[in-house]
Write a protein that holds these residues in place. Structure first.
Motif, PDB file in Angstrom:
ATOM      1  N   VAL A 212     -46.118 -11.881 -44.186  1.00 16.69           N
ATOM      2  CA  VAL A 212     -45.660 -10.785 -43.313  1.00 16.69           C
ATOM      3  C   VAL A 212     -46.655 -10.543 -42.174  1.00 16.69           C
ATOM      4  CG1 VAL A 212     -45.048  -8.329 -43.237  1.00 16.69           C
ATOM      5  CG2 VAL A 212     -44.333  -9.732 -45.170  1.00 16.69           C
ATOM      6  N   SER A 213     -47.924 -10.784 -42.450  1.00 18.50           N
ATOM      7  CA  SER A 213     -48.913 -10.646 -41.378  1.00 18.50           C
ATOM      8  C   SER A 213     -48.554 -11.579 -40.223  1.00 18.50           C
ATOM      9  CB  SER A 213     -50.301 -10.989 -41.928  1.00 18.50           C
ATOM     10  OG  SER A 213     -51.247 -10.926 -40.900  1.00 18.50           O
ATOM     11  N   TYR A 214     -48.180 -12.804 -40.558  1.00 13.85           N
ATOM     12  CA  TYR A 214     -47.766 -13.762 -39.514  1.00 13.85           C
ATOM     13  C   TYR A 214     -46.496 -13.275 -38.820  1.00 13.85           C
ATOM     14  CZ  TYR A 214     -45.856 -17.778 -37.159  1.00 13.85           C
ATOM     15  OH  TYR A 214     -45.312 -18.584 -36.187  1.00 13.85           O
ATOM     16  N   LEU A 215     -45.510 -12.841 -39.609  1.00 11.42           N
ATOM     17  CA  LEU A 215     -44.221 -12.425 -39.020  1.00 11.42           C
ATOM     18  C   LEU A 215     -44.428 -11.302 -38.011  1.00 11.42           C
ATOM     19  CD1 LEU A 215     -41.928 -12.436 -42.201  1.00 11.42           C
ATOM     20  CD2 LEU A 215     -42.182 -14.242 -40.488  1.00 11.42           C
ATOM     21  N   THR A 216     -45.341 -10.362 -38.319  1.00  9.40           N
ATOM     22  CA  THR A 216     -45.557  -9.243 -37.387  1.00  9.40           C
ATOM     23  C   THR A 216     -46.209  -9.707 -36.083  1.00  9.40           C
ATOM     24  OG1 THR A 216     -47.743  -8.662 -38.258  1.00  9.40           O
ATOM     25  CG2 THR A 216     -45.849  -7.527 -39.250  1.00  9.40           C
ATOM     26  N   GLN A 217     -46.783 -10.919 -36.100  1.00 11.98           N
ATOM     27  CA  GLN A 217     -47.439 -11.422 -34.879  1.00 11.98           C
ATOM     28  C   GLN A 217     -46.619 -12.509 -34.196  1.00 11.98           C
ATOM     29  OE1 GLN A 217     -51.825 -12.038 -35.551  1.00 11.98           O
ATOM     30  NE2 GLN A 217     -51.325 -11.413 -37.626  1.00 11.98           N
ATOM     31  N   SER A 218     -45.559 -12.969 -34.867  1.00 14.72           N
ATOM     32  CA  SER A 218     -44.784 -14.084 -34.339  1.00 14.72           C
ATOM     33  C   SER A 218     -43.793 -13.619 -33.271  1.00 14.72           C
ATOM     34  CB  SER A 218     -44.023 -14.723 -35.507  1.00 14.72           C
ATOM     35  OG  SER A 218     -43.037 -15.571 -35.014  1.00 14.72           O
ATOM     36  N   LYS A 219     -43.570 -14.476 -32.274  1.00 11.24           N
ATOM     37  CA  LYS A 219     -42.579 -14.133 -31.242  1.00 11.24           C
ATOM     38  C   LYS A 219     -41.238 -14.802 -31.519  1.00 11.24           C
ATOM     39  CE  LYS A 219     -45.884 -13.018 -27.669  1.00 11.24           C
ATOM     40  NZ  LYS A 219     -46.530 -13.332 -26.406  1.00 11.24           N
ATOM     41  N   GLU A 220     -41.166 -15.554 -32.635  1.00 11.83           N
ATOM     42  CA  GLU A 220     -39.888 -16.194 -32.981  1.00 11.83           C
ATOM     43  C   GLU A 220     -38.871 -15.124 -33.393  1.00 11.83           C
ATOM     44  OE1 GLU A 220     -41.094 -18.870 -36.152  1.00 11.83           O
ATOM     45  OE2 GLU A 220     -42.750 -19.442 -34.829  1.00 11.83           O
ATOM     46  N   VAL A 221     -37.579 -15.488 -33.312  1.00  9.05           N
ATOM     47  CA  VAL A 221     -36.552 -14.549 -33.774  1.00  9.05           C
ATOM     48  C   VAL A 221     -36.539 -14.575 -35.299  1.00  9.05           C
ATOM     49  CG1 VAL A 221     -34.094 -13.988 -33.741  1.00  9.05           C
ATOM     50  CG2 VAL A 221     -35.191 -14.894 -31.682  1.00  9.05           C
ATOM     51  N   LEU A 222     -36.648 -13.419 -35.911  1.00 11.27           N
ATOM     52  CA  LEU A 222     -36.796 -13.356 -37.367  1.00 11.27           C
ATOM     53  C   LEU A 222     -35.440 -13.245 -38.059  1.00 11.27           C
ATOM     54  CD1 LEU A 222     -39.728 -10.768 -37.315  1.00 11.27           C
ATOM     55  CD2 LEU A 222     -39.917 -13.250 -37.533  1.00 11.27           C
ATOM     56  N   THR A 223     -35.342 -13.852 -39.235  1.00 14.65           N
ATOM     57  CA  THR A 223     -34.086 -13.803 -40.000  1.00 14.65           C
ATOM     58  C   THR A 223     -33.938 -12.382 -40.591  1.00 14.65           C
ATOM     59  OG1 THR A 223     -35.156 -14.391 -42.078  1.00 14.65           O
ATOM     60  CG2 THR A 223     -34.400 -16.222 -40.691  1.00 14.65           C
ATOM     61  N   PRO A 224     -32.726 -12.005 -41.018  1.00 14.20           N
ATOM     62  CA  PRO A 224     -32.550 -10.682 -41.626  1.00 14.20           C
ATOM     63  C   PRO A 224     -33.495 -10.475 -42.826  1.00 14.20           C
ATOM     64  CG  PRO A 224     -30.421 -11.645 -41.133  1.00 14.20           C
ATOM     65  CD  PRO A 224     -31.442 -12.705 -40.832  1.00 14.20           C
ATOM     66  N   GLU A 225     -33.711 -11.536 -43.629  1.00 12.55           N
ATOM     67  CA  GLU A 225     -34.622 -11.390 -44.789  1.00 12.55           C
ATOM     68  C   GLU A 225     -36.038 -11.078 -44.303  1.00 12.55           C
ATOM     69  OE1 GLU A 225     -32.645 -14.274 -44.490  1.00 12.55           O
ATOM     70  OE2 GLU A 225     -31.140 -13.184 -45.645  1.00 12.55           O
ATOM     71  N   GLU A 226     -36.465 -11.801 -43.269  1.00 11.67           N
ATOM     72  CA  GLU A 226     -37.826 -11.581 -42.747  1.00 11.67           C
ATOM     73  C   GLU A 226     -37.961 -10.169 -42.167  1.00 11.67           C
ATOM     74  OE1 GLU A 226     -38.981 -16.191 -41.557  1.00 11.67           O
ATOM     75  OE2 GLU A 226     -37.974 -14.934 -40.087  1.00 11.67           O
ATOM     76  N   GLN A 227     -36.922  -9.716 -41.474  1.00 11.12           N
ATOM     77  CA  GLN A 227     -36.955  -8.357 -40.906  1.00 11.12           C
ATOM     78  C   GLN A 227     -37.113  -7.330 -42.022  1.00 11.12           C
ATOM     79  OE1 GLN A 227     -33.383  -7.753 -38.488  1.00 11.12           O
ATOM     80  NE2 GLN A 227     -33.397  -9.921 -38.048  1.00 11.12           N
ATOM     81  N   HIS A 228     -36.435  -7.562 -43.122  1.00  8.97           N
ATOM     82  CA  HIS A 228     -36.448  -6.647 -44.256  1.00  8.97           C
ATOM     83  C   HIS A 228     -37.853  -6.564 -44.876  1.00  8.97           C
ATOM     84  CE1 HIS A 228     -35.147  -4.507 -47.687  1.00  8.97           C
ATOM     85  NE2 HIS A 228     -35.225  -5.521 -48.522  1.00  8.97           N
ATOM     86  N   LEU A 229     -38.554  -7.732 -44.888  1.00  8.76           N
ATOM     87  CA  LEU A 229     -39.885  -7.790 -45.515  1.00  8.76           C
ATOM     88  C   LEU A 229     -40.906  -6.898 -44.814  1.00  8.76           C
ATOM     89  CD1 LEU A 229     -40.323 -11.611 -46.246  1.00  8.76           C
ATOM     90  CD2 LEU A 229     -39.666  -9.805 -47.823  1.00  8.76           C
ATOM     91  N   PHE A 230     -40.690  -6.638 -43.527  1.00 10.44           N
ATOM     92  CA  PHE A 230     -41.634  -5.816 -42.762  1.00 10.44           C
ATOM     93  C   PHE A 230     -41.913  -4.459 -43.413  1.00 10.44           C
ATOM     94  CE2 PHE A 230     -42.234  -6.809 -38.085  1.00 10.44           C
ATOM     95  CZ  PHE A 230     -42.050  -8.163 -38.244  1.00 10.44           C
ATOM     96  N   GLY A 231     -40.850  -3.865 -43.981  1.00 11.35           N
ATOM     97  CA  GLY A 231     -40.993  -2.467 -44.392  1.00 11.35           C
ATOM     98  C   GLY A 231     -41.306  -1.653 -43.150  1.00 11.35           C
ATOM     99  N   LEU A 232     -42.383  -0.860 -43.215  1.00 13.99           N
ATOM    100  CA  LEU A 232     -42.751  -0.040 -42.052  1.00 13.99           C
ATOM    101  C   LEU A 232     -43.936  -0.651 -41.299  1.00 13.99           C
ATOM    102  CD1 LEU A 232     -42.419   3.535 -43.632  1.00 13.99           C
ATOM    103  CD2 LEU A 232     -40.814   2.370 -42.116  1.00 13.99           C
ATOM    104  N   ARG A 233     -44.240  -1.919 -41.595  1.00  9.58           N
ATOM    105  CA  ARG A 233     -45.418  -2.537 -40.969  1.00  9.58           C
ATOM    106  C   ARG A 233     -45.180  -2.828 -39.488  1.00  9.58           C
ATOM    107  NH1 ARG A 233     -44.486  -4.682 -45.779  1.00  9.58           N
ATOM    108  NH2 ARG A 233     -46.062  -4.583 -47.418  1.00  9.58           N
ATOM    109  N   ILE A 234     -46.189  -2.563 -38.687  1.00 10.17           N
ATOM    110  CA  ILE A 234     -46.120  -2.787 -37.240  1.00 10.17           C
ATOM    111  C   ILE A 234     -47.016  -3.938 -36.832  1.00 10.17           C
ATOM    112  CG2 ILE A 234     -46.830  -1.735 -35.015  1.00 10.17           C
ATOM    113  CD1 ILE A 234     -44.253  -0.774 -36.113  1.00 10.17           C
ATOM    114  N   PHE A 235     -48.107  -4.099 -37.558  1.00  9.97           N
ATOM    115  CA  PHE A 235     -49.018  -5.206 -37.233  1.00  9.97           C
ATOM    116  C   PHE A 235     -49.868  -5.519 -38.457  1.00  9.97           C
ATOM    117  CE2 PHE A 235     -52.227  -7.725 -35.217  1.00  9.97           C
ATOM    118  CZ  PHE A 235     -51.543  -8.349 -34.177  1.00  9.97           C
ATOM    119  N   GLY A 236     -49.780  -6.758 -38.944  1.00  6.85           N
ATOM    120  CA  GLY A 236     -50.596  -7.199 -40.083  1.00  6.85           C
ATOM    121  C   GLY A 236     -50.063  -6.653 -41.402  1.00  6.85           C
TER     122      GLY A 236
END
Ligand code: B12
Ligand code: SF4
Ligand code: SF4
Length: 350
Positions: A212-236
């Motif tokens: 998730v740390s990577y996903l919050t820094q990635s500029k790729e378009v995220l899948t619905p599952e990846e978006q869900h993993l964020f929770g309330l995280r904004i960075f890292g």
């Protein structure tokens, strides 16, 4: 340098680094870590390498490939600042991304250490890296004996934990190396494996691009599952460190410092890990520069933070971005990084 001089320099550098706030310092040779090459190659072959790393394997494992005069690598650990937890409903920033950018803080400290060495008669040359250099810092820090690698992939320093920033100081003089610590001291603990939102720990090799740390820094378009993993995280993401038994003393200290600050009006206010999600979504260029550009959360730009705030709002119990979206759609001012997520907005997870 003879052995006595090497011992003296080693002792002095450790003392001066301690005075500057480093919590651990160790020394290792400039020999390459050859066995690491295989792991790095597997990561390349399996597409696991993040765009934030050099793909030049030799430069990642061999200090002499970075600087041919290197004879010794000193590994240094600097503690992250104690922070205030987010309030309910706020977005969450990882500890390494609040306050002044740790790259600047730690480079400044390393340079102060080098100045002290020079003032005390160091005649050699030096080079240093904090995060952005090619050498694999955790591997050299491990060989320099300052910590061991946990199941959460973190370098864990005995008595300190893992909430530290690592730096490498390369020296063109030989200094007697330190011994590595016994490896893998996790025992039967599985706390980080269970807590990881991406469920990637405990499997080898580490799926860095699912973290998730990577996903919050990635500029790729995220899948619905990846978006869900964020929770309330904004960075890292700090989850695998927060649950680790080796960090509980540090976390208690952080908690106490927050309570103490609240009771002492003149005490310096620690930085909060919480951010207002709607404010982040509405971030202007000026606000971004003032609020984020000075932190380690700013390097991927304003759009990534706005996208993350948008996804985090969608992940909250109430979708608080609906009104914002209606307003924006009227004047077509939705930031481009958010556009790919608009059709999903009605289906986002809770
Ligand atoms: C790219 C990168 C990322 C990527 C990939 C992380 C990864 N695990 O590979 C992403 C964006 C996901 C990431 C996330 C984070 N990162 Co980062 N990251 C880096 C960076 C730039 C390179 C990492 C790398 O080379 N990965 C490749 C693998 C192979 O190396 P590694 O995981 O670093 O280390 C492994 C090997 O060294 C191995 N090992 C050790 N000794 C030996 C010996 C041999 C022979 C072998 C084969 C292997 C081996 O053990 C380690 C763990 O498996 C480093 C800085 C640097 N220049 O090294 C920071 C760094 C590793 N990150 C750091 C931090 C703080 C984080 C986060 C906690 C930030 C956050 N709060 O979100 C998360 C934690 C995620 C996690 N569980 O690892 C710190 C780690 C501090 C610590 N105590 O360990 C570093 C060192 C930056 C710094 N200067 O402080 N990061
Ligand atoms: S940083 Fe978060 S997503 Fe990445 S391994 Fe740790 S807990 Fe899992
Ligand atoms: S949480 Fe447990 S398994 Fe994970 S790194 Fe810490 S001690 Fe090891």
């Amino acid at each position: 340098m003879n052995i006595i001089e090497q011992t003296m320099w080693k002792m002095n550098i450790k003392n001066w680094a301690g005075e500057l706030g480093f919590v651990s310092v160790g020394f290792t040779t400039a020999e390459p870590i050859d066995r690491l090459a295989q792991l790095l190659q597997v990561r390349i072959d399996q597409g696991l390498v993040t765009p934030f790393e050099s793909k030049e394997i030799q430069q990642r494992i061999d200090p002499k490939a970075v600087w041919q005069d290197c004879r010794t690598v000193a590994a240094l650990a600097f503690p992250l600042p104690l922070t205030v937890p987010p309030q309910e409903g706020e977005g969450v920033i990882a500890r390494s991304a609040v306050g002044e950018d740790y790259h600047r803080v730690v480079f400044r400290k390393v340079n102060q250490l080098i100045d002290t060495m020079v003032k005390n008669g160091w005649l050699g040359s030096t080079q240093s890296q904090v995060d952005t250099g090619p050498l694999v810092e955790r591997a050299f820090a491990t060989r320099a004996g300052i910590g061991w690698i946990g199941r959460n992939q973190q370098l864990i320093i005995p008595g300190q934990g893992s909430f530290v920033v690592l730096a490498l100081l390369l020296l063109d003089q030989e200094i007697i190396p330190d011994e590595p610590l016994p490896p893998g001291q996790c025992g039967s603990c599985q706390k980080c494996v269970q807590a990881c939102p991406a469920q990637i720990l405990g499997k080898e090799p580490f799926a860095a691009k699912k973290c998730v740390s990577y996903l919050t820094q990635s500029k790729e378009v995220l899948t619905p599952e990846e978006q869900h993993l964020f929770g309330l995280r904004i960075f890292g993401c700090d989850t695998c460190q927060e649950v680790c038994p080796h960090n509980q003393n540090w976390l208690r200290k952080e908690h106490l410092s927050t309570d103490l600050t609240a009771s002492l009006s003149k005490a310096p206010i620690p930085h909060s890990r919480g951010v207002n999600l709607l404010e982040t979504l509405n971030l202007t260029k000026g606000e971004f520069i003032k609020r984020y550009k000075v932190t380690a959360a700013g390097w991927r730009g304003k759009g990534v933070l706005q996208r993350n705030a948008f996804l985090a709002l969608g992940n909250g119990q109430v979708n608080r971005s609906d009104q914002w979206l209606k307003d924006r759609e009227k004047d077509r001012s939705v930031p481009p990084m958010i556009l790919p997520y608009l059709q999903d907005s009605s289906e986002r997870c809770e």
